[in-house]
Design a protein around this motif. Sequence first.
Motif, PDB file in Angstrom:
ATOM      1  N   SER A  27      14.847 109.022  92.777  1.00  0.00           N
ATOM      2  CA  SER A  27      15.821 109.185  91.713  1.00  0.00           C
ATOM      3  C   SER A  27      16.744 107.967  91.615  1.00  0.00           C
ATOM      4  O   SER A  27      17.371 107.585  92.588  1.00  0.00           O
ATOM      5  N   GLY A  28      16.775 107.375  90.432  1.00  0.00           N
ATOM      6  CA  GLY A  28      17.673 106.251  90.204  1.00  0.00           C
ATOM      7  C   GLY A  28      17.285 104.973  90.910  1.00  0.00           C
ATOM      8  O   GLY A  28      18.110 104.055  91.015  1.00  0.00           O
ATOM      9  N   SER A  29      16.068 104.873  91.379  1.00  0.00           N
ATOM     10  CA  SER A  29      15.679 103.719  92.197  1.00  0.00           C
ATOM     11  C   SER A  29      15.803 102.405  91.442  1.00  0.00           C
ATOM     12  O   SER A  29      16.040 101.357  92.049  1.00  0.00           O
ATOM     13  N   ASP A  30      15.643 102.416  90.119  1.00  0.00           N
ATOM     14  CA  ASP A  30      15.750 101.183  89.330  1.00  0.00           C
ATOM     15  C   ASP A  30      17.139 100.573  89.402  1.00  0.00           C
ATOM     16  O   ASP A  30      17.323  99.397  89.120  1.00  0.00           O
ATOM     17  N   TYR A  31      18.128 101.357  89.752  1.00  0.00           N
ATOM     18  CA  TYR A  31      19.504 100.879  89.713  1.00  0.00           C
ATOM     19  C   TYR A  31      20.012 100.390  91.070  1.00  0.00           C
ATOM     20  O   TYR A  31      21.170 100.008  91.194  1.00  0.00           O
ATOM     21  N   TYR A  32      19.138 100.377  92.059  1.00  0.00           N
ATOM     22  CA  TYR A  32      19.530  99.927  93.382  1.00  0.00           C
ATOM     23  C   TYR A  32      19.197  98.457  93.568  1.00  0.00           C
ATOM     24  O   TYR A  32      18.110  97.996  93.195  1.00  0.00           O
ATOM     25  N   SER A  54      20.731  94.600  88.405  1.00  0.00           N
ATOM     26  CA  SER A  54      21.033  94.432  86.977  1.00  0.00           C
ATOM     27  C   SER A  54      20.943  92.992  86.516  1.00  0.00           C
ATOM     28  O   SER A  54      20.347  92.694  85.482  1.00  0.00           O
ATOM     29  N   SER A  55      21.499  92.074  87.286  1.00  0.00           N
ATOM     30  CA  SER A  55      21.538  90.676  86.862  1.00  0.00           C
ATOM     31  C   SER A  55      20.346  89.870  87.350  1.00  0.00           C
ATOM     32  O   SER A  55      20.038  88.819  86.792  1.00  0.00           O
ATOM     33  N   GLY A  56      19.692  90.347  88.399  1.00  0.00           N
ATOM     34  CA  GLY A  56      18.624  89.561  89.017  1.00  0.00           C
ATOM     35  C   GLY A  56      19.124  88.446  89.904  1.00  0.00           C
ATOM     36  O   GLY A  56      18.331  87.656  90.440  1.00  0.00           O
ATOM     37  N   ARG A  57      20.441  88.374  90.082  1.00  0.00           N
ATOM     38  CA  ARG A  57      20.997  87.334  90.954  1.00  0.00           C
ATOM     39  C   ARG A  57      20.501  87.520  92.380  1.00  0.00           C
ATOM     40  O   ARG A  57      20.382  88.640  92.856  1.00  0.00           O
ATOM     41  N   THR A  58      20.211  86.395  93.035  1.00  0.00           N
ATOM     42  CA  THR A  58      19.675  86.446  94.391  1.00  0.00           C
ATOM     43  C   THR A  58      20.641  85.821  95.395  1.00  0.00           C
ATOM     44  O   THR A  58      21.421  84.923  95.062  1.00  0.00           O
ATOM     45  N   ILE A  70      12.949  85.782  97.021  1.00  0.00           N
ATOM     46  CA  ILE A  70      12.930  87.200  96.682  1.00  0.00           C
ATOM     47  C   ILE A  70      12.814  87.324  95.170  1.00  0.00           C
ATOM     48  O   ILE A  70      13.422  86.545  94.425  1.00  0.00           O
ATOM     49  N   ALA A  71      12.031  88.279  94.715  1.00  0.00           N
ATOM     50  CA  ALA A  71      11.827  88.420  93.267  1.00  0.00           C
ATOM     51  C   ALA A  71      11.400  89.843  92.948  1.00  0.00           C
ATOM     52  O   ALA A  71      10.889  90.571  93.800  1.00  0.00           O
ATOM     53  N   ARG A  72      11.646  90.215  91.707  1.00  0.00           N
ATOM     54  CA  ARG A  72      11.123  91.473  91.183  1.00  0.00           C
ATOM     55  C   ARG A  72      10.799  91.220  89.725  1.00  0.00           C
ATOM     56  O   ARG A  72      11.506  90.483  89.046  1.00  0.00           O
ATOM     57  N   ASP A  73       9.770  91.843  89.194  1.00  0.00           N
ATOM     58  CA  ASP A  73       9.415  91.588  87.809  1.00  0.00           C
ATOM     59  C   ASP A  73      10.231  92.504  86.893  1.00  0.00           C
ATOM     60  O   ASP A  73      11.142  93.191  87.338  1.00  0.00           O
ATOM     61  N   ASN A  74       9.916  92.492  85.613  1.00  0.00           N
ATOM     62  CA  ASN A  74      10.704  93.255  84.651  1.00  0.00           C
ATOM     63  C   ASN A  74      10.671  94.753  84.924  1.00  0.00           C
ATOM     64  O   ASN A  74      11.578  95.476  84.526  1.00  0.00           O
ATOM     65  N   ALA A  75       9.619  95.203  85.559  1.00  0.00           N
ATOM     66  CA  ALA A  75       9.522  96.621  85.907  1.00  0.00           C
ATOM     67  C   ALA A  75      10.388  96.969  87.105  1.00  0.00           C
ATOM     68  O   ALA A  75      10.529  98.140  87.454  1.00  0.00           O
ATOM     69  N   LYS A  76      10.948  95.920  87.739  1.00  0.00           N
ATOM     70  CA  LYS A  76      11.855  96.071  88.882  1.00  0.00           C
ATOM     71  C   LYS A  76      11.181  96.631  90.127  1.00  0.00           C
ATOM     72  O   LYS A  76      11.846  96.960  91.085  1.00  0.00           O
TER      73      LYS A  76
END
Length: 122
Positions: A27-32, A54-58, A70-76
């Motif tokens: 639940s809510g994993s996209d927002y972590y 949210s920002s993708g800042r690393t 470290i990276a994540r694509d648009n699907a997070k």
Amino acid sequence: QVQLVESGGGLVQPGGSLGLSCVVSGSGSDYYSIAWFRQAPGKEREGVACIDSSSGRTIYGDSVRGRFTIARDNAKNPVYLQMDNLTPEYTSVYYCAAKSIPTMLESGMDYWGKGTRVTVSS
């Protein structure tokens, strides 16, 4: 509740590269925001890298800056950790962890994976 599962660990020769993945669900994993930690034999766990949900800042730890990405694509999902030019000092168990804000403070993380082992050896 959020679940994290790491994969991609293994044996790599010095100077080689390895990519780790962290699959985040629940639940809510996209927002972590997600951070990677490592724990070398006989040493305390330390923060390696973190990515803001949210920002993708690393953010990177001093010991890995310029060597790890470290990276994540648009699907997070998943969150990747690309490790290049590895040396035996990077032999560790690598963990990913989640928190609602980007941080590499071990004590502040809300959820943890079980880790994946990386061994750098010839």
